[in-house]
Design a protein around this motif. Structure first.
Motif, mmCIF file in Angstrom:
data_model
loop_
_atom_site.group_PDB
_atom_site.id
_atom_site.type_symbol
_atom_site.label_atom_id
_atom_site.label_comp_id
_atom_site.label_asym_id
_atom_site.label_seq_id
_atom_site.Cartn_x
_atom_site.Cartn_y
_atom_site.Cartn_z
ATOM 1 N N THR A 91 0.849 -1.196 0.000
ATOM 2 C CA THR A 91 0.000 0.000 0.000
ATOM 3 C C THR A 91 0.884 1.247 0.000
ATOM 4 O O THR A 91 1.773 1.377 0.860
ATOM 5 N N ASP A 92 0.631 2.136 -0.970
ATOM 6 C CA ASP A 92 1.417 3.379 -1.065
ATOM 7 C C ASP A 92 2.906 3.075 -0.883
ATOM 8 O O ASP A 92 3.571 3.564 0.040
ATOM 9 N N CYS A 93 3.433 2.294 -1.798
ATOM 10 C CA CYS A 93 4.781 1.731 -1.622
ATOM 11 C C CYS A 93 5.589 1.824 -2.908
ATOM 12 O O CYS A 93 5.041 1.708 -4.013
ATOM 13 N N ALA A 113 11.126 -1.404 -11.148
ATOM 14 C CA ALA A 113 10.520 -1.027 -9.871
ATOM 15 C C ALA A 113 9.073 -1.491 -9.778
ATOM 16 O O ALA A 113 8.382 -1.644 -10.787
ATOM 17 N N LEU A 114 8.651 -1.677 -8.528
ATOM 18 C CA LEU A 114 7.235 -1.740 -8.191
ATOM 19 C C LEU A 114 6.835 -0.359 -7.683
ATOM 20 O O LEU A 114 7.591 0.275 -6.936
ATOM 21 N N ASN A 115 5.659 0.082 -8.082
ATOM 22 C CA ASN A 115 5.187 1.395 -7.653
ATOM 23 C C ASN A 115 3.668 1.359 -7.628
ATOM 24 O O ASN A 115 3.019 1.287 -8.673
ATOM 25 N N THR A 116 3.110 1.353 -6.420
ATOM 26 C CA THR A 116 1.661 1.167 -6.308
ATOM 27 C C THR A 116 0.887 2.323 -6.933
ATOM 28 O O THR A 116 -0.239 2.148 -7.402
ATOM 29 N N TRP A 117 1.466 3.517 -6.963
ATOM 30 C CA TRP A 117 0.788 4.649 -7.593
ATOM 31 C C TRP A 117 0.730 4.477 -9.113
ATOM 32 O O TRP A 117 -0.177 4.958 -9.758
ATOM 33 N N ASN A 118 1.723 3.732 -9.654
ATOM 34 C CA ASN A 118 1.730 3.454 -11.099
ATOM 35 C C ASN A 118 0.929 2.215 -11.453
ATOM 36 O O ASN A 118 0.731 1.921 -12.635
ATOM 37 N N GLY A 119 0.531 1.436 -10.421
ATOM 38 C CA GLY A 119 -0.354 0.307 -10.686
ATOM 39 C C GLY A 119 0.243 -1.063 -10.525
ATOM 40 O O GLY A 119 -0.427 -2.060 -10.830
ATOM 41 N N CYS A 120 1.481 -1.202 -10.054
ATOM 42 C CA CYS A 120 2.020 -2.553 -9.837
ATOM 43 C C CYS A 120 2.467 -2.706 -8.391
ATOM 44 O O CYS A 120 2.955 -1.757 -7.770
#
Length: 329
Positions: free
Chosen positions: A239-241, A266-273
């Motif tokens: 979450t938000d990570c 990268a993983l980026n929850t704001w970008n969807g992954c």
């Protein structure tokens, strides 16, 4: 009817010869300027324990009789190299191989082997020393003298072996994973997130609370070669990570965000992954960064930095396995 086949005695031993005179010589001295392209005109064996590439420079003795073994003195003779560079016979970027970068036995034995009186001089090139010669051609001269039996042919007593340092490293350096599971260091950016390196080489990142932490490892890379970074990542969903991978030339500093070279994968929850459960190669999940293949215009030390932070890395955290960094060309 009985047919008889009569064999005639050979006038000389098999193999390269110079004249009917029984003399000791280097057969490759017949090449133009006695120049031997080491990677194509000689055989070599990589000694993975000593980390050397062991080249082969043959020694012959001509003639047809007296097959008793003999020895010759072996030495380095670089006197002709400067003139060959000036004349263009060797490339302008040629440098003499430093004595600290190889070993060479001072004696060689010539014995009868498959109808040839033959010896084998073995210059052993230290592989780890070659990266400092990036972009250079390396040369070393080899001379024989003082045979214990027949005379040395003074017209064929020297050769110069040469090779491109870059081509040498391409040929002898395996494209293996460079990551050493025992050499990770923790980089602390703030409280809340913890990276733990396990004995099996896996890494577990846990926590959140808008903290951040990471790991790093250094590698020596070559100029203008491509390197690929990837790993398997697994988690229950964050979450938000953010979870980011960098490969840069700047050394990380504790407490300061790292950005040299830009985010690679990268993983980026704001970008969807990374928001939902995942277990796959990071390169296949990544939704941020410039891709997992990197290269550098100059050789030297690079820093692989993996960092993560944010609100929550998920109930199980993010587990890294099979972290792989290797040259691909």
């Amino acid at each position: 009817m009985l047919t008889m086949v009569l064999s005639c005695k050979q006038e000389f031993l098999e193999g390269p010869k110079t004249t009917p005179t029984t003399m000791v010589y280097l057969p490759q001295a017949e090449k133009t300027n006695a120049l031997v392209a080491a990677l194509t005109d000689t055989k070599y064996v990589v000694d993975s324990v000593a980390n050397t590439a062991n080249f082969s420079v043959p020694v012959y003795r001509g003639g047809e009789s007296n097959f008793a073994p003999l020895t010759v003195d072996v030495s380095v003779d670089n006197a002709a190299i400067a003139g060959l560079i000036t004349s263009g016979a060797l490339p302008a970027n040629t440098v003499v191989l430093d004595a600290a970068d190889f070993t060479l036995a001072t004696k060689d034995t010539v014995t009868l082997d498959n109808n040839i009186m033959k010896g084998n001089i073995v210059p052993k090139i230290k592989i780890a020393q070659m990266s400092k010669y990036a972009g250079k051609t390396l040369a070393m001269g080899i001379k024989i003298a003082n045979s214990t039996k027949q005379a040395v042919n003074s017209a064929m007593d020297k050769v110069i072996i040469y090779f491109s340092a870059d081509d040498f490293l391409d040929a002898v350096t395996p494209k293996n994973n460079m990551v050493d599971k025992t050499k990770w260091s923790i980089v602390k950016y703030g409280d809340g997130v913890t990276f733990k390196v396990n004995e099996d080489g896996s890494v577990l990142a846990t926590g959140g609370n808008w903290g951040q932490q990471g790991i790093l490892q250094t590698f020596e890379v070559r100029a203008n070669k491509q390197y690929k970074i990837d790993m398997n990542v697994a988690g229950s969903g964050a979450t938000d990570c953010w979870f980011e991978v960098y490969v840069g030339k700047a050394a990380p500093v504790a407490g300061q965000d790292y950005s040299d070279g830009g985010t690679r994968i990268a993983l980026n929850t704001w970008n969807g992954c990374g928001k939902t459960p995942f277990d796959a190669l990071l390169s296949s999940l990544s939704c941020a960064g410039n891709g997992n293949v990197v290269s550098f215009p100059t050789a030297g030390t690079v820093y692989l930095v993996i960092r993560s932070g944010g609100s929550s890395l998920g109930t199980t955290g993010i587990k890294l396995t099979n972290i792989d960094f290797r040259r691909i060309n």
